[in-house]
Design an enzyme around this catalytic site. Structure first.
Site, mmCIF file in Angstrom:
data_model
loop_
_atom_site.group_PDB
_atom_site.id
_atom_site.type_symbol
_atom_site.label_atom_id
_atom_site.label_comp_id
_atom_site.label_asym_id
_atom_site.label_seq_id
_atom_site.Cartn_x
_atom_site.Cartn_y
_atom_site.Cartn_z
ATOM 1 N N SER A 136 0.829 -1.212 0.000
ATOM 2 C CA SER A 136 0.000 0.000 0.000
ATOM 3 C C SER A 136 0.863 1.261 0.000
ATOM 4 O O SER A 136 1.980 1.259 0.549
ATOM 5 C CB SER A 136 -0.866 -0.031 1.260
ATOM 6 O OG SER A 136 -1.428 1.234 1.494
ATOM 7 N N TYR A 161 -2.203 -0.513 10.203
ATOM 8 C CA TYR A 161 -2.443 -1.043 8.852
ATOM 9 C C TYR A 161 -1.154 -0.927 8.021
ATOM 10 O O TYR A 161 -0.687 -1.899 7.420
ATOM 11 C CB TYR A 161 -3.579 -0.274 8.172
ATOM 12 C CG TYR A 161 -3.688 -0.546 6.689
ATOM 13 C CD1 TYR A 161 -4.048 -1.801 6.212
ATOM 14 C CD2 TYR A 161 -3.412 0.454 5.753
ATOM 15 C CE1 TYR A 161 -4.134 -2.061 4.849
ATOM 16 C CE2 TYR A 161 -3.507 0.198 4.388
ATOM 17 C CZ TYR A 161 -3.862 -1.053 3.942
ATOM 18 O OH TYR A 161 -3.934 -1.313 2.594
#
Ligand code: NAD
Length: 343
Positions: A136, A161
């Site tokens: 990401s 995350y």
């Protein structure tokens, strides 16, 4: 007898990116196995409808199988790997979302760390030829040098995350180095388009605008995102399936050792868009004005994302094609049609 190109496992196949990828790889005559636990982080019926969207292809061929299973269920995972002898594994299944990682951190450890470890072990044991996995843009964390490029240090995540995604890159490197497992990590930058995720800005904003409810505009709209249209992301992943990293080629990233068949790429649009312009385009296409609730930034959020994409573009000979104006139109057309049909 028909010759298929590859046997491919896509995890997270009922997800936003997974369903589009399955459709594309089936159309390219691969045998595709999809896996997903269909969890209720967001609408289960949207996930089931995405499976129907993929299975339109199934009527034409027997090249898609779906299994409802969690990455944490190592025993079932091993059986699936054992049955199919996959050439390529594409790991998209994960607990996604930056903000939710402040509310439910343990779900990130289960799916993104334990689950990813199980995927690596299966790839090792069953001699998978190439593991492609979702990372990401959030790994860039507190970096302030734009555009983000793959050589930058990513040891300052701003959310759990992001920390799990950076961990995936490190875990993959160790398996790549130790067991000669070719690995490609893809750092996605705010992917948007039809069948999108209801926890992301395009869907949240579209719903609120149509329902005439206020939208929370963080950092007073002074944010920018390198929005990347789904078709461009899918084309890039499909091209990555045609190339396998090797040990001897020159590897991007000074922090990445060349002793492993291992690559990391940004997948972005290379054209950041301000949040305010993005809202303007939604208003234009939905033909309604947004009610804006201007607020300060949220913990964990990055103010800007901007991807340098030359490394990937050289590797797969592809640059993203979709302008934000076209992409938002495609998204809102789908949104209006899908939600008017499912009422
Ligand atoms: N969409 C984006 O803009 C974006 C940006 C950066 C990174 N990513 C990453 O790309 C991947 C795909 O993203 P997406 O937008 O399609 O997300 P998504 O949430 O729509 O899809 C993920 C799918 O994985 C499934 N899943 C979650 N945990 C699982 C588990 N433990 N076992 C089995 N299935 C599980 C979910 O049910 C879901 O269908 C994710 O890894 C995400 O972190 C996405």
């Amino acid at each position: 007898m028909k010759k298929y190109k590859y046997r491919i496992l896509i995890t997270g196949v009922a997800g936003f990116i997974g369903c589009h990828l399955a459709k594309k790889l089936i159309s390219e005559e691969n045998i595709v196995v999809g896996l997903d636990n269909i969890n209720d982080y967001y609408s289960v019926s949207l996930k089931k409808d995405r499976l129907k969207f993929i299975e339109v292809e199934k009527k034409k061929s027997e090249t898609f199988r779906f299994y409802k299973v969690s990455l944490e269920d190592n025993e079932t995972l091993r059986k699936i790997f054992n049955n199919y002898n996959f050439d390529i594994v594409i790991n998209l299944a994960a607990q996604a979302g930056v903000r939710y990682s402040l509310q439910n951190p343990s779900s990130y450890i289960k799916s993104n760390i334990v689950g990813f470890f199980n995927i690596l072990e299966c790839c090792k044991e069953f001699n998978v030829k190439h593991l492609i996995y979702a990372s990401s843009s959030s790994v860039y964390g507190l970096n302030s040098t734009l555009p983000f490029n793959e050589d930058q240090n990513v040891s300052h995540p701003a959310s759990l995350y992001a920390a799990t995604k950076t961990s995936n890159e490190l875990m993959a490197h160790s398996y790549s180095h130790l067991y000669n497992l070719p690995c490609t990590g893809l750092r996605f930058f705010t992917v948007y388009g039809p069948w999108g995720r209801p926890d992301m800005a395009p869907m949240i904003f579209a719903k609120a605008i149509l329902d005439k409810k206020p939208i929370n505009v963080f950092n007073y709209g002074e944010m920018s995102r390198d929005f990347t249209f789904i078709d461009d992301v899918i084309e890039a992943i499909s091209r990555c399936c045609q190339k396998i990293p090797t040990r001897d080629e020159q590897i991007n990233g000074s922090q990445i050792s060349s002793s492993a068949p291992y690559r990391i790429f940004n997948i972005g649009n290379n054209k950041p868009i301000s949040l305010n312009y993005f809202i303007e385009l939604l208003e234009k296409n939905l033909q309604k004005k947004a009610i804006k609730n201007l607020m300060s930034s949220q913990p964990g959020d990055l103010n800007s994302t901007y991807a340098e994409i030359d490394t990937l573009s050289k590797w797969i000979k592809y640059y993203p094609k979709t302008k934000i104006e076209q992409g938002i139109k495609r998204f809102t057309d789908w949104y209006i049609q899908y939600y008017s049909e499912s009422l």
